[in-house]
Design an enzyme around this catalytic site. Structure first.
Site, PDB file in Angstrom:
ATOM      1  N   TRP A   1       0.487  -1.525   0.505  1.00  0.00           N
ATOM      2  CA  TRP A   1       0.160  -0.264   0.497  1.00  0.00           C
ATOM      3  C   TRP A   1       0.947   1.521   0.081  1.00  0.00           C
ATOM      4  CZ3 TRP A   1      -5.287   1.788   0.354  1.00  0.00           C
ATOM      5  CH2 TRP A   1      -5.065   3.035   0.876  1.00  0.00           C
ATOM      6  N   MET A   2       0.467   2.401  -0.941  1.00  0.00           N
ATOM      7  CA  MET A   2       1.349   3.719  -0.577  1.00  0.00           C
ATOM      8  C   MET A   2      -0.489   4.993  -0.570  1.00  0.00           C
ATOM      9  SD  MET A   2       3.367   5.528  -3.269  1.00  0.00           S
ATOM     10  CE  MET A   2       1.782   6.430  -4.680  1.00  0.00           C
ATOM     11  N   ASN A   3      -0.121   5.585   0.487  1.00  0.00           N
ATOM     12  CA  ASN A   3      -0.905   6.869   0.060  1.00  0.00           C
ATOM     13  C   ASN A   3      -0.061   8.355   0.181  1.00  0.00           C
ATOM     14  OD1 ASN A   3      -1.205   5.684   2.995  1.00  0.00           O
ATOM     15  ND2 ASN A   3      -2.170   8.193   3.233  1.00  0.00           N
ATOM     16  N   ASP A   4      -0.146   8.992   1.082  1.00  0.00           N
ATOM     17  CA  ASP A   4       0.602  10.966   0.908  1.00  0.00           C
ATOM     18  C   ASP A   4       1.374  10.786   0.444  1.00  0.00           C
ATOM     19  OD1 ASP A   4      -2.429  10.493   1.851  1.00  0.00           O
ATOM     20  OD2 ASP A   4      -0.805  11.697   3.714  1.00  0.00           O
TER      21      ASP A   4
ATOM     22  N   GLN B   1       3.775   7.222   2.748  1.00  0.00           N
ATOM     23  CA  GLN B   1       3.204   7.022   3.258  1.00  0.00           C
ATOM     24  C   GLN B   1       3.527   5.759   2.101  1.00  0.00           C
ATOM     25  OE1 GLN B   1       0.857   8.206   6.547  1.00  0.00           O
ATOM     26  NE2 GLN B   1       2.876   9.005   5.650  1.00  0.00           N
TER      27      GLN B   1
ATOM     28  N   PHE C   1       2.670   9.449  10.623  1.00  0.00           N
ATOM     29  CA  PHE C   1       1.733  10.139   9.160  1.00  0.00           C
ATOM     30  C   PHE C   1       2.534  11.151   8.931  1.00  0.00           C
ATOM     31  CE2 PHE C   1      -2.588   8.980  11.225  1.00  0.00           C
ATOM     32  CZ  PHE C   1      -2.910   7.484  10.698  1.00  0.00           C
TER      33      PHE C   1
ATOM     34  N   ARG D   1      -2.724  17.617  12.655  1.00  0.00           N
ATOM     35  CA  ARG D   1      -1.802  16.343  12.010  1.00  0.00           C
ATOM     36  C   ARG D   1      -1.122  16.796   9.860  1.00  0.00           C
ATOM     37  NH1 ARG D   1      -6.728  13.786  11.933  1.00  0.00           N
ATOM     38  NH2 ARG D   1      -7.583  13.307   9.364  1.00  0.00           N
ATOM     39  N   ASP D   2      -0.306  16.491   9.803  1.00  0.00           N
ATOM     40  CA  ASP D   2       0.450  16.520   8.617  1.00  0.00           C
ATOM     41  C   ASP D   2       0.918  18.425   8.257  1.00  0.00           C
ATOM     42  OD1 ASP D   2      -1.101  15.243   7.964  1.00  0.00           O
ATOM     43  OD2 ASP D   2      -2.714  15.147   7.213  1.00  0.00           O
TER      44      ASP D   2
HETATM   45  N1  DQQ Z   1      -3.232  10.191   5.332  1.00  0.00           N
HETATM   46  C1  DQQ Z   1      -4.159  11.678   5.855  1.00  0.00           C
HETATM   47  C2  DQQ Z   1      -3.189  11.909   6.533  1.00  0.00           C
HETATM   48  C3  DQQ Z   1      -2.597  11.889   6.872  1.00  0.00           C
HETATM   49  C4  DQQ Z   1      -2.182  10.387   6.526  1.00  0.00           C
HETATM   50  C5  DQQ Z   1      -4.130  11.867   4.081  1.00  0.00           C
HETATM   51  C6  DQQ Z   1      -2.015   8.563   7.045  1.00  0.00           C
HETATM   52  O1  DQQ Z   1      -4.185  13.009   6.930  1.00  0.00           O
HETATM   53  O2  DQQ Z   1      -1.063  12.222   8.015  1.00  0.00           O
HETATM   54  O3  DQQ Z   1      -5.015  11.286   3.321  1.00  0.00           O
HETATM   55  O4  DQQ Z   1      -1.356   7.892   6.419  1.00  0.00           O
END
Ligand code: DQQ
Length: 457
Positions: free
Chosen positions: A18-21, A37, A80, A136-137
């Site tokens: 898996w990959m996200n941000d 991520q 995160f 966050r972020d």
């Molecule tokens: N993904 C969210 C963020 C968080 C991260 C946005 C967690 O808010 O930090 O896609 O995987």
């Protein structure tokens, strides 16, 4: 059809799972670094870890060991999203540890071995007295001798927000105030804020909950507050989310966004991977002053075999106009004068009998640009709806499209100001054809170029 025939070949994604941000984007000693991520263990969200890759040119990536693992009390539920700054020559990641959400830093000398700061978390809680919907972020930049940070948040009952902090050393942070607060129309919590100067304005990117799509604001930065002037969509195609933008050593503002899958989780697990990045997009500001998007010119270095066609009339009902062009990894560049046509566009990933095809449609009456996936796939479990966005051509203005096909990715740049990216999952090995179409009148293709794109990883 083998599951990996959906796996993109020149858009970035990790070797597996898996990959996200996108996180921590930076150019350091000439090389581009992309963190992201990642779940190292499965093709579903979880065990959030910073994956890492490096590139000389934004398109050819080499995978490096994971940078940050969820292994401390303050980040054991996930490392995160966050950003990267270079502090006196020392790359420093600024990220959110969970749970609860706290802000942390980690440093490296060589970009490979990372040390979490012993003083973590450097911000241990949201500002007291505020009822926030998230925290966050962090996004950090240097200005006037200070480090400035905005943290994604929201004010209960009001809307999304970014909270402004400053610091001399990235460790001691002073909370100032919310630098921007939205209204209920733009969600309850703003994830992944980015705030930066562009041209003679400032730009704020946010990914609001529960909208699930990312928006931008153009405005001014005055007295440490973001003064809003206009709002736009970053990419209304659907899968695009949580982008990050950074300034490279040439001064370009470059953005990557995460493209979610639009197929069932079981299919993602079976394939063993999930999520892909957009191409690197260079952001500039138009005079109006909306954002302008262009793929980084480095992408052109992946071009292979070339195809060209000029001055082609597209009559309603005509088919088979591009018999020599086939493929699922292509760049297309086309300029179309819609003439008297009501709709005009491209058919992509079309099977010989048209059982599967994806339509990219400009509709002059509806003033929309759309990716119509109703027949993209014979597989009824994948997304097959139409994604459209308001889109108008000025009198005499041609439709100028750049389309990047990369197996399950369709990434469209239209007339500079609109990006529309979608995911498609054709099932047939012969769904490789392309065509042009018009309805209600003739259109003219002034010029069309296509290139086979080489694999980048
Ligand atoms: N993904 C969210 C963020 C968080 C991260 C946005 C967690 O808010 O930090 O896609 O995987």
């Amino acid at each position: 059809m083998p599951a990996n025939s959906q796996r993109p070949r020149y858009h970035f994604l990790p070797p597996r799972n898996w990959m996200n941000d996108p996180n921590g984007l930076v150019q350091f000693r000439g090389e581009y670094h992309l963190f992201y991520q990642h779940n190292p263990d499965a093709a579903v969200w979880g065990n959030m870890t910073w994956g890492h890759a490096v590139s000389p040119d934004l398109v050819r990536w080499r995978h490096l060991p994971h940078a940050l693992h969820p292994d401390r009390p303050y980040d054991k539920d996930g490392v995160f999203s966050g950003c990267m700054v270079v502090n006196d020559g020392v790359p420093t990641a600024v990220y959110t540890g969970t749970q609860p959400e706290v802000q942390c830093i980690a440093t490296s000398r060589d970009m490979v071995a990372w040390t979490k700061d012993t003083r973590n978390p450097v911000i241990a809680a949201p500002p007291s007295g505020l009822e926030v919907t998230g925290f966050r972020d962090p996004y950090v930049w240097k200005e006037d001798g200070w480090w400035w940070m905005v943290v994604g948040s929201g004010m209960k009952g009001q809307g999304g927000a970014i909270l402004l902090y400053r610091s001399r050393d990235l460790v001691q942070w002073e909370y100032l105030h919310p630098a921007a607060v939205g209204d209920p129309k733009t969600g309850t919590m703003w994830e992944c804020p980015n705030l930066f100067p562009l041209g003679d304005r400032w730009v704020l990117l946010v990914s609001p909950i529960p909208l699930g799509r990312s928006i931008y604001f153009v405005g001014r930065w005055e007295n440490r507050r973001f003064i809003y002037e206009l709002q736009g969509e970053l990419d209304p195609g659907g899968p695009f989310y949580a982008p990050q933008a950074f300034r490279d050593e040439r001064g370009r503002r470059i953005m990557f966004g995460w493209l979610r899958e639009e197929r069932p989780q079981s299919a993602q697990v079976a394939a063993g991977w999930s999520g892909v990045m957009t191409l690197p997009r260079v952001l500039t500001l138009r005079p109006d002053p909306r954002l302008e998007f262009a793929p980084a010119p480095e992408v052109e270095s992946l071009r292979g075999k070339h195809f060209r066609k000029d001055d082609l009339t597209v009559a309603p009902g005509a088919r088979g106009l591009l018999p020599d062009l086939r493929g699922d990894c292509l760049e297309l560049r086309v300029e179309i004068d819609p003439g008297q046509a009501e709709t005009v566009g491209l058919l992509l990933r079309r099977s010989p009998g048209g059982e599967e095809e994806t339509r990219l449609v400009y509709d002059r009456r509806a003033t929309t640009l759309a990716i119509d996936r109703a027949r993209s796939s014979a597989d009824a479990t994948v997304a097959r709806d139409v994604r459209s966005t308001p889109f108008t051509l000025a009198p005499g203005e041609p439709l100028r499209l750049r389309v990047f096909l990369d197996r399950s990715v369709v990434e469209v740049y239209a007339n500079g100001h609109t990006c529309l990216t979608s995911r498609i999952y054709p099932t047939r090995p012969d769904s490789l054809g392309l065509d042009l179409f018009a309805t209600g009148g003739r259109a003219t293709v002034r010029g069309m170029r296509a290139w086979e794109m080489q694999a980048a990883q």
